[in-house]
Design an enzyme around this catalytic site. Structure first.
Site, PDB file in Angstrom:
ATOM      1  N   GLU A 120      48.834   0.048  62.595  1.00 14.52           N
ATOM      2  CA  GLU A 120      47.500  -0.112  62.408  1.00 14.52           C
ATOM      3  C   GLU A 120      46.370   0.012  61.079  1.00 14.52           C
ATOM      4  O   GLU A 120      45.282   0.585  62.100  1.00 14.52           O
ATOM      5  CB  GLU A 120      47.068  -0.589  64.133  1.00 14.52           C
ATOM      6  N   HIS A 210      36.092   0.418  78.499  1.00 11.85           N
ATOM      7  CA  HIS A 210      35.826   1.410  79.014  1.00 11.85           C
ATOM      8  C   HIS A 210      35.697   2.021  77.325  1.00 11.85           C
ATOM      9  O   HIS A 210      35.254   3.802  78.022  1.00 11.85           O
ATOM     10  CB  HIS A 210      37.259   1.888  78.851  1.00 11.85           C
ATOM     11  N   HIS A 243      39.547   1.551  84.356  1.00  9.70           N
ATOM     12  CA  HIS A 243      39.657   3.687  83.369  1.00  9.70           C
ATOM     13  C   HIS A 243      39.718   4.586  83.945  1.00  9.70           C
ATOM     14  O   HIS A 243      38.834   4.433  84.578  1.00  9.70           O
ATOM     15  CB  HIS A 243      39.896   3.371  81.737  1.00  9.70           C
TER      16      HIS A 243
HETATM   17  C1  UD1 Z   1      40.761   6.970  74.336  1.00  7.87           C
HETATM   18  C2  UD1 Z   1      40.384   6.952  72.955  1.00  7.87           C
HETATM   19  C3  UD1 Z   1      40.190   5.613  72.433  1.00  7.87           C
HETATM   20  C4  UD1 Z   1      40.708   4.169  73.333  1.00  7.87           C
HETATM   21  C5  UD1 Z   1      40.776   4.818  74.374  1.00  7.87           C
HETATM   22  C6  UD1 Z   1      42.207   3.664  75.501  1.00  7.87           C
HETATM   23  C7  UD1 Z   1      39.452   8.958  71.413  1.00  7.87           C
HETATM   24  C8  UD1 Z   1      37.855   9.455  71.270  1.00  7.87           C
HETATM   25  N1  UD1 Z   1      38.886   7.433  72.636  1.00  7.87           N
HETATM   26  O1  UD1 Z   1      39.386   7.296  75.358  1.00  7.87           O
HETATM   27  O2  UD1 Z   1      39.906   4.647  70.947  1.00  7.87           O
HETATM   28  O3  UD1 Z   1      40.153   2.765  73.329  1.00  7.87           O
HETATM   29  O4  UD1 Z   1      41.514   6.116  75.054  1.00  7.87           O
HETATM   30  O5  UD1 Z   1      41.382   4.213  76.592  1.00  7.87           O
HETATM   31  O6  UD1 Z   1      40.639   9.468  71.177  1.00  7.87           O
HETATM   32  N2  UD1 Z   1      41.891  10.521  81.872  1.00  7.87           N
HETATM   33  C9  UD1 Z   1      42.748  10.790  82.951  1.00  7.87           C
HETATM   34  N3  UD1 Z   1      43.240  10.439  83.288  1.00  7.87           N
HETATM   35  C10 UD1 Z   1      44.143   9.458  82.221  1.00  7.87           C
HETATM   36  C11 UD1 Z   1      43.846   9.211  80.815  1.00  7.87           C
HETATM   37  C12 UD1 Z   1      42.063   9.283  81.097  1.00  7.87           C
HETATM   38  O7  UD1 Z   1      41.895  11.252  83.971  1.00  7.87           O
HETATM   39  O8  UD1 Z   1      46.060   9.196  82.115  1.00  7.87           O
HETATM   40  C13 UD1 Z   1      40.787  10.581  82.283  1.00  7.87           C
HETATM   41  C14 UD1 Z   1      40.391  12.502  82.120  1.00  7.87           C
HETATM   42  O9  UD1 Z   1      39.104  12.450  82.798  1.00  7.87           O
HETATM   43  C15 UD1 Z   1      39.782  12.507  80.081  1.00  7.87           C
HETATM   44  C16 UD1 Z   1      38.822  10.733  80.103  1.00  7.87           C
HETATM   45  O10 UD1 Z   1      39.529  10.426  81.440  1.00  7.87           O
HETATM   46  O11 UD1 Z   1      38.697  13.185  80.335  1.00  7.87           O
HETATM   47  C17 UD1 Z   1      38.414  10.085  79.085  1.00  7.87           C
HETATM   48  O12 UD1 Z   1      39.630   9.802  78.230  1.00  7.87           O
HETATM   49  P1  UD1 Z   1      39.825  10.152  76.592  1.00  7.87           P
HETATM   50  O13 UD1 Z   1      41.003   9.724  76.353  1.00  7.87           O
HETATM   51  O14 UD1 Z   1      38.872  11.416  76.207  1.00  7.87           O
HETATM   52  O15 UD1 Z   1      38.471   8.917  76.260  1.00  7.87           O
HETATM   53  P2  UD1 Z   1      38.871   7.153  76.482  1.00  7.87           P
HETATM   54  O16 UD1 Z   1      37.709   6.732  77.192  1.00  7.87           O
HETATM   55  O17 UD1 Z   1      39.981   7.143  77.441  1.00  7.87           O
HETATM   56  N1  UDP Z   2      46.698  -2.642  79.449  1.00  5.19           N
HETATM   57  C1  UDP Z   2      47.078  -1.588  80.588  1.00  5.19           C
HETATM   58  N2  UDP Z   2      46.906  -1.912  81.731  1.00  5.19           N
HETATM   59  C2  UDP Z   2      45.880  -1.968  81.996  1.00  5.19           C
HETATM   60  C3  UDP Z   2      44.535  -1.572  81.004  1.00  5.19           C
HETATM   61  C4  UDP Z   2      45.079  -1.789  80.264  1.00  5.19           C
HETATM   62  O1  UDP Z   2      48.535  -1.875  80.261  1.00  5.19           O
HETATM   63  O2  UDP Z   2      45.190  -0.990  83.197  1.00  5.19           O
HETATM   64  C5  UDP Z   2      46.831  -2.267  78.526  1.00  5.19           C
HETATM   65  C6  UDP Z   2      46.498  -3.092  77.628  1.00  5.19           C
HETATM   66  O3  UDP Z   2      47.251  -4.175  78.085  1.00  5.19           O
HETATM   67  C7  UDP Z   2      46.460  -3.182  76.220  1.00  5.19           C
HETATM   68  C8  UDP Z   2      46.573  -1.340  76.271  1.00  5.19           C
HETATM   69  O4  UDP Z   2      46.308  -0.864  77.343  1.00  5.19           O
HETATM   70  O5  UDP Z   2      48.046  -2.897  75.600  1.00  5.19           O
HETATM   71  C9  UDP Z   2      44.645  -1.010  75.579  1.00  5.19           C
HETATM   72  O6  UDP Z   2      44.273  -0.380  76.283  1.00  5.19           O
HETATM   73  P1  UDP Z   2      43.086   0.425  76.237  1.00  5.19           P
HETATM   74  O7  UDP Z   2      42.319  -0.877  76.573  1.00  5.19           O
HETATM   75  O8  UDP Z   2      42.736   1.743  77.666  1.00  5.19           O
HETATM   76  O9  UDP Z   2      42.449   1.061  74.434  1.00  5.19           O
HETATM   77  P2  UDP Z   2      42.196   0.508  73.564  1.00  5.19           P
HETATM   78  O10 UDP Z   2      42.601  -0.995  72.874  1.00  5.19           O
HETATM   79  O11 UDP Z   2      40.720  -0.176  73.719  1.00  5.19           O
HETATM   80  O12 UDP Z   2      42.290   1.162  72.311  1.00  5.19           O
END
Ligand code: UD1
Ligand code: UDP
Length: 382
Positions: A120, A210, A243
């Site tokens: 990607e 998110h 999220h």
């Molecule tokens: C991250 C990525 C973003 C991507 C997104 C997909 C970075 C900086 N950001 O953002 O590019 O679009 O993931 O969703 O890499 N948390 C949980 N359990 C989980 C996941 C997250 O508790 O399974 C909570 C935690 O408190 C964590 C917070 O979410 O600290 C934020 O997670 P983080 O990976 O830092 O940022 P995202 O907004 O998820």
């Molecule tokens: N997705 C999922 N469960 C959810 C929300 C999203 O499986 O509750 C999937 C969605 O279909 C896509 C991916 O997660 O394949 C997108 O992830 P996210 O939106 O967290 O990250 P981004 O694409 O913005 O990086």
């Protein structure tokens, strides 16, 4: 004969969804040993994807913290990767997209002088802080990578304009490969509300939101816009898998927590999500992945951001930029809800992001580049 070791490094939900079919494709190639290192940047959301695609991590850095910072994700990944790379000595590291795991994974590989393949590659907004920190992550990874797997021709052109080192292949997006196994017309939901909703009589909006650059006022605007647009439309329901980020949950639950016909649910597994999108009326999102998946399912997408690095669906007429202002989001979504002609114009299936064979092209490109095969893959074209 020693196999060629390819280690896929990922840590968040979207990376896992899009790398899962590639890890499997590589494992099916006799000359390749396909290994998986997860950083655990996401914990529960990553576990869910690993279970769905029956993936096992060979290494798990388990770095996630509540309210984690960009610095903690990056430093913990680099530190953890050091041990893994010393132990395992892969011949190639694959990273995906633009998260902090992606950046730190590529940097660790570079420190160990291991070639990097970027899946990607080439998405750009050319705005340093939007999306934040993703735009800078992917620019920096492009500089470190040796193989660039660009989903579309536009992405490849971005890289060529930047005179990036290394080989560029146009492969399609692996998200579309993943959907080949998840979307089924006879799929039965396991999430209670999704089972109870009658998709024939209700118009269901699938919502996700998110992004870090939307934290605060933009996200509040989005939530208020949803409240506005649902209030006088009794046949419209919103399903929002929220999220797990605390910042996002606080905002979503405080504004939409008690709004009738808005269903705030925990993140659903990827099969539930893809099948929800396949049955919904339209998608409203700031997610990157949803912008790629919804067009393939013929669902209009309103993008809740100021700009997008995925212009292909906008050009194809199935996605529109709705921005982050309350009144504009309400106006654009109202048009899709109230004007059947406007809706019909956007609701047609297009596949600008892939044909479901991206992983084959990537695996073939790897084999060709490293002399394991004589056949170069053909570029994807829609
Ligand atoms: C991250 C990525 C973003 C991507 C997104 C997909 C970075 C900086 N950001 O953002 O590019 O679009 O993931 O969703 O890499 N948390 C949980 N359990 C989980 C996941 C997250 O508790 O399974 C909570 C935690 O408190 C964590 C917070 O979410 O600290 C934020 O997670 P983080 O990976 O830092 O940022 P995202 O907004 O998820
Ligand atoms: N997705 C999922 N469960 C959810 C929300 C999203 O499986 O509750 C999937 C969605 O279909 C896509 C991916 O997660 O394949 C997108 O992830 P996210 O939106 O967290 O990250 P981004 O694409 O913005 O990086």
């Amino acid at each position: 004969m020693r196999k060629f070791k390819v280690m896929s490094v990922f840590g968040t939900r979207p990376e896992a969804i899009k790398m899962a079919p590639l890890v499997r494709e590589l494992a099916a190639r006799p000359q390749i040993e396909s290994l998986c290192c997860v950083t655990g940047q996401h914990r529960e959301m990553l576990r869910s994807v690993m279970e769905t695609f029956q993936l096992q991590a060979n290494y798990d850095l388990d770095i996630m913290e509540p309210q984690q910072t960009l610095t903690s994700i990056t430093t913990k990944t680099i530190q953890g990767m050091d041990n893994v790379l010393e132990q395992c000595s892969p011949d190639l590291i694959l990273v995906h997209g633009d998260t902090s795991t992606t950046f730190a994974g590529a940097l660790s590989a570079f420190y160990h002088k291991i070639p990097v393949g970027h899946v990607e590659a080439g998405l750009r907004t050319y705005d340093k802080y939007s999306p934040y920190p993703e735009e800078m992550n992917r620019v920096l990874v492009s500089d470190m990578a040796d193989l660039h797997f660009a989903p579309t021709k536009t992405n490849a052109e971005n890289l060529r304009r930047e005179a990036i080192r290394g080989r560029i292949f146009v492969t399609g997006n692996t998200a579309i490969d993943a959907m080949r196994t998840t979307v089924r017309s006879d799929y039965r939901f396991t999430t209670d509300i999704l089972n109870r909703l009658d998709f024939r009589t209700r118009r269901v909006i699938a919502l996700t939101c998110h992004r870090r650059e939307n934290y605060g006022r933009p996200m509040e605007n989005i939530m208020r816009a949803i409240r506005d647009l649902i209030s006088n439309r009794p046949d419209v329901e919103v399903v929002y898998p929220v999220h797990l980020s605390p910042r996002v949950r606080e905002c979503a639950f405080s504004i939409l927590g008690h709004v009738e016909r808005v269903h705030l649910i925990d993140p659903v597994n990827v099969e539930e999500m893809h099948n929800l999108m396949a049955r919904c009326y339209m998608v409203m999102t700031d997610s990157g992945g949803l912008q790629e998946e919804a067009p393939a399912l013929g669902r209009p997408v309103l993008v809740l951001r100021r700009e997008t690095e995925r212009p292909e669906a906008v050009a194809a007429g199935t996605a529109r930029l709705a921005g982050v202002e309350r009144s504009k989001i309400v106006a654009m979504s109202s048009e899709l809800l109230d004007d059947p002609r406007a809706y019909a114009k956007m609701a047609h299936a297009v596949n600008p992001y892939g044909d479901g064979h991206a992983c084959q092209r990537i695996a073939q490109a790897i084999e060709w580049h490293f002399g394991l095969s004589q056949t170069m893959p053909e570029d994807f074209s829609p």
